[in-house]
Design an enzyme around this catalytic site. Structure first.
Site, PDB file in Angstrom:
ATOM      1  N   ASP A   1       0.578  -8.102   5.820  1.00 18.79           N
ATOM      2  CA  ASP A   1       0.364  -6.727   6.574  1.00 18.79           C
ATOM      3  C   ASP A   1      -1.066  -6.666   7.199  1.00 18.79           C
ATOM      4  OD1 ASP A   1      -1.725  -6.670   4.738  1.00 18.79           O
ATOM      5  OD2 ASP A   1      -1.267  -4.806   3.909  1.00 18.79           O
TER       6      ASP A   1
ATOM      7  N   GLU B   1       4.710  -0.148  -4.316  1.00 19.57           N
ATOM      8  CA  GLU B   1       4.628  -0.781  -2.904  1.00 19.57           C
ATOM      9  C   GLU B   1       5.013  -0.002  -2.274  1.00 19.57           C
ATOM     10  OE1 GLU B   1       3.084  -3.499  -1.780  1.00 19.57           O
ATOM     11  OE2 GLU B   1       2.474  -3.872  -3.765  1.00 19.57           O
TER      12      GLU B   1
ATOM     13  N   TYR C   1       7.264  -7.275   4.456  1.00 11.35           N
ATOM     14  CA  TYR C   1       6.124  -7.262   3.794  1.00 11.35           C
ATOM     15  C   TYR C   1       6.168  -6.941   2.525  1.00 11.35           C
ATOM     16  CZ  TYR C   1       1.851  -5.555   1.709  1.00 11.35           C
ATOM     17  OH  TYR C   1       0.752  -5.463   0.901  1.00 11.35           O
TER      18      TYR C   1
END
Ligand code: SF4
Length: 351
Positions: free
Chosen positions: A140, A39, A122
């Site tokens: 996002d 991520e 996010y």
């Protein structure tokens, strides 16, 4: 935003995902550590770019403990070319906090994750839902585009008010379980189906029967395009100082790209004569100077326009903050950002 009543939003999305999800290395075995690394790497970066970096990173740093202990130089070398290097420093600090405060276990709640360096709303939502299947949203730019098109939202999507509306829309459509798959499925639709710039593949989309933008032929105007602030342009003169087939590099101590190695450079666009004068003023003994060419590099908020000179030095001397590097050092030891790759490639090919 127009109201869309669709009780089967999540089931349509998950059914589509079950059949179309790409095979990605971090999806094989979504441990919290692997999800954290992927991520952070995926922030502002395309999946195709991230894959080889992720695979190399995970082989070298198999767990959070090894990440917490790695030297900055080796970390930056692993990250070299991936850009946004602050992510790498933040990731190491995050690993150290997780080791010190959480016994090496990545926290599972959005509230705890969001306190860690480099992790915003996010990323926290993505890690919490994907790694731990917690009920959380991850909103996002991709998700904002998809939901804006589905709902016909023509407002400015950069405002916090609109982001909250979109988050509420998504929250109200979360499934009873499979929160992680829902997050990944939303990202997947945004990444491979609901493409930006008016070119979405609506005929392959699970939402084509209800999507406002598709049904009203408005995919090219939704979401609303907002003008981006103009990038600052900086002119730099880059010096390729060579002595006995070694090149001079130096570590950037602060600001953009701090902690990485760069080629010595000065603000402004030097001519050949200015370059000679500059080297004389520094007391460098120069055998010849040759112009190599121009190059540019675009960062998110700034553009470097560079002009490069090869400066062959006649004698060995040490200059504060300079490190002499061989070709092998450049390839395997020091991390030099992509911004200088035109000149580094020249050195690797021609010396
Ligand atoms: S139908 Fe088209 S515009 Fe609408 S969400 Fe799907 S891909 Fe995007």
């Amino acid at each position: 935003m127009s109201k869309v009543q669709n009780p089967s939003f999540s089931s349509k999305l998950l059914a589509w995902y079950d059949n179309h999800a790409r095979v990605l290395p971090w999806r094989d075995d979504p441990t919290p550590y692997r999800v954290l690394i992927s991520e952070i790497m995926l922030q502002q970066t395309r999946v195709e770019t991230v894959i080889p970096y992720f695979e190399r990173f995970i082989i070298r740093l198999t767990d959070i403990f090894s990440l917490a202990k790695i030297s900055d130089d080796e970390l930056f070398k692993l990250w070299e070319g991936l850009g946004y290097y602050r992510r790498a420093s933040n990731l190491k600090r995050t690993a150290q906090i997780i080791v010190d405060q959480y016994k090496g276990i990545v926290p599972n709640s959005v509230d705890a994750l969001i306190q860690l360096p480099g992790i915003g709303a996010y990323t926290a939502g993505a890690i919490s839902s994907i790694a731990y299947n917690q009920k959380a949203t991850a909103i996002d730019g991709n998700v904002i585009r998809v939901i804006s098109r589905i709902t016909g939202n023509k407002k400015n999507t950069t405002t916090s008010e609109v982001k909250k509306e979109i988050e509420k829309f998504v929250w109200n459509r979360l499934p009873m379980n499979r929160f992680g798959d829902f997050t990944q499925a939303m990202m997947e639709v945004g990444a491979i189906i609901c493409l930006p710039n008016g070119t979405p593949k609506c005929n392959e989309c699970p939402f084509s029967d209800e999507c406002y933008a598709f049904l009203h032929n408005q995919t090219d105007v939704i979401p609303l395009k907002t003008s981006k602030p103009k990038r600052l342009v900086e002119e730099l003169t880059v010096f390729i100082y060579i002595y006995q087939n070694q090149i001079a590099i130096r570590k950037r101590e602060e600001g953009l790209l701090s902690g990485l190695f760069e080629l010595p450079n000065e603000q402004g666009k030097f001519t050949h004569a200015m370059c000679e004068e500059y080297c004389n003023s520094k007391g460098y003994r120069v055998s010849n100077i040759q112009m190599i060419g121009t190059s540019k590099h675009i960062f998110s908020h700034i553009e470097w326009k560079m002009n490069g000179f090869l400066v062959n030095l006649e004698s060995d001397f040490s200059i504060e903050h300079w490190t002499w590097a061989t070709k092998n050092d450049v390839l395997n030891k020091y991390s030099i950002p992509k911004a200088f790759s035109f000149y580094i490639d020249w050195f690797l090919l021609n010396r």
